[in-house]
Design a protein around this motif. Structure first.
Motif, PDB file in Angstrom:
ATOM      1  N   THR A 186       0.841  -1.184   0.000  1.00  7.54           N
ATOM      2  CA  THR A 186       0.000   0.000   0.000  1.00  7.54           C
ATOM      3  C   THR A 186       0.879   1.238   0.000  1.00  7.54           C
ATOM      4  O   THR A 186       2.050   1.179   0.304  1.00  7.54           O
ATOM      5  N   GLY A 187       0.286   2.335  -0.316  1.00  9.78           N
ATOM      6  CA  GLY A 187       0.983   3.608  -0.298  1.00  9.78           C
ATOM      7  C   GLY A 187       0.049   4.683  -0.807  1.00  9.78           C
ATOM      8  O   GLY A 187       0.065   4.988  -1.984  1.00  9.78           O
ATOM      9  N   TYR A 188      -0.758   5.227   0.052  1.00  9.52           N
ATOM     10  CA  TYR A 188      -1.750   6.213  -0.339  1.00  9.52           C
ATOM     11  C   TYR A 188      -1.846   7.254   0.764  1.00  9.52           C
ATOM     12  O   TYR A 188      -1.445   7.015   1.901  1.00  9.52           O
ATOM     13  N   SER A 189      -2.379   8.409   0.412  1.00 10.38           N
ATOM     14  CA  SER A 189      -2.636   9.446   1.403  1.00 10.38           C
ATOM     15  C   SER A 189      -4.140   9.662   1.512  1.00 10.38           C
ATOM     16  O   SER A 189      -4.908   9.187   0.677  1.00 10.38           O
ATOM     17  N   LEU A 190      -4.548  10.412   2.516  1.00 16.75           N
ATOM     18  CA  LEU A 190      -5.970  10.684   2.713  1.00 16.75           C
ATOM     19  C   LEU A 190      -6.553  11.537   1.595  1.00 16.75           C
ATOM     20  O   LEU A 190      -7.756  11.512   1.356  1.00 16.75           O
ATOM     21  N   ASP A 191      -5.707  12.272   0.910  1.00 12.73           N
ATOM     22  CA  ASP A 191      -6.163  13.127  -0.185  1.00 12.73           C
ATOM     23  C   ASP A 191      -6.221  12.413  -1.526  1.00 12.73           C
ATOM     24  O   ASP A 191      -6.719  12.964  -2.502  1.00 12.73           O
ATOM     25  N   ASP A 192      -5.705  11.195  -1.583  1.00 17.01           N
ATOM     26  CA  ASP A 192      -5.707  10.444  -2.842  1.00 17.01           C
ATOM     27  C   ASP A 192      -7.122  10.044  -3.232  1.00 17.01           C
ATOM     28  O   ASP A 192      -7.900   9.589  -2.380  1.00 17.01           O
ATOM     29  N   PRO A 193      -7.445  10.191  -4.508  1.00 14.75           N
ATOM     30  CA  PRO A 193      -8.719   9.623  -4.982  1.00 14.75           C
ATOM     31  C   PRO A 193      -8.711   8.116  -4.738  1.00 14.75           C
ATOM     32  O   PRO A 193      -7.664   7.469  -4.771  1.00 14.75           O
ATOM     33  N   LEU A 194      -9.880   7.558  -4.477  1.00 14.80           N
ATOM     34  CA  LEU A 194      -9.969   6.130  -4.176  1.00 14.80           C
ATOM     35  C   LEU A 194      -9.339   5.282  -5.270  1.00 14.80           C
ATOM     36  O   LEU A 194      -8.641   4.318  -4.985  1.00 14.80           O
ATOM     37  N   LEU A 195      -9.578   5.630  -6.521  1.00 15.05           N
ATOM     38  CA  LEU A 195      -9.016   4.835  -7.616  1.00 15.05           C
ATOM     39  C   LEU A 195      -7.502   4.986  -7.690  1.00 15.05           C
ATOM     40  O   LEU A 195      -6.800   4.025  -7.989  1.00 15.05           O
ATOM     41  N   THR A 196      -6.986   6.161  -7.388  1.00 16.83           N
ATOM     42  CA  THR A 196      -5.538   6.361  -7.374  1.00 16.83           C
ATOM     43  C   THR A 196      -4.894   5.564  -6.246  1.00 16.83           C
ATOM     44  O   THR A 196      -3.764   5.111  -6.363  1.00 16.83           O
ATOM     45  N   ALA A 197      -5.619   5.391  -5.153  1.00 14.68           N
ATOM     46  CA  ALA A 197      -5.095   4.618  -4.024  1.00 14.68           C
ATOM     47  C   ALA A 197      -4.955   3.141  -4.384  1.00 14.68           C
ATOM     48  O   ALA A 197      -4.355   2.378  -3.661  1.00 14.68           O
ATOM     49  N   GLY A 198      -5.512   2.741  -5.522  1.00  9.28           N
ATOM     50  CA  GLY A 198      -5.382   1.362  -5.963  1.00  9.28           C
ATOM     51  C   GLY A 198      -6.672   0.579  -5.937  1.00  9.28           C
ATOM     52  O   GLY A 198      -6.679  -0.626  -6.172  1.00  9.28           O
ATOM     53  N   LEU A 199      -7.776   1.239  -5.643  1.00  8.46           N
ATOM     54  CA  LEU A 199      -9.053   0.539  -5.542  1.00  8.46           C
ATOM     55  C   LEU A 199      -9.820   0.628  -6.860  1.00  8.46           C
ATOM     56  O   LEU A 199     -10.235   1.701  -7.260  1.00  8.46           O
ATOM     57  N   ASN A 200      -9.991  -0.499  -7.519  1.00  6.85           N
ATOM     58  CA  ASN A 200     -10.883  -0.529  -8.682  1.00  6.85           C
ATOM     59  C   ASN A 200     -12.296  -0.804  -8.165  1.00  6.85           C
ATOM     60  O   ASN A 200     -12.513  -0.941  -6.964  1.00  6.85           O
TER      61      ASN A 200
END
Length: 93
Positions: free
Chosen positions: A29-43
């Motif tokens: 994982t590697g996401y921030s709270l400001d990342d869009p859900l899809l950018t965070a890796g969630l399809n």
């Protein structure tokens, strides 16, 4: 089910479930709270899995007549939606 309305506990639970879904799928994982859900890796499939896990963990489903998952864009907004739903459920008791 989470037995508290503390913001830090809710945030930790949401992040833990996101990490769980992403670790199963991608190995990291590697996401921030400001990342869009899809950018965070969630399809869309992983997002559906995440929502099921969050409902089981937190005991609420914040997406109903008043709110749609399509209204939520970022990881932080997802946390906010669950915080609001848990506060509302606690106020009803």
């Amino acid at each position: 089910m989470l037995n508290t309305t503390r913001t830090s506990d809710i945030r930790a639970a949401v992040q833990r479930e996101i990490d769980s879904v992403l670790l199963d799928e991608e190995g990291g994982t590697g996401y921030s709270l400001d990342d869009p859900l899809l950018t965070a890796g969630l399809n869309s499939l992983l997002l559906a899995q995440l929502l099921l896990q969050l409902e089981a963990e937190l005991g609420v489903d914040p997406f109903g007549e008043d709110r749609s998952i399509t209204d939520v864009r970022t990881v932080g907004e997802l946390i906010d939606v669950y915080e609001e739903a848990i506060r509302a459920a606690s106020a009803e008791v």
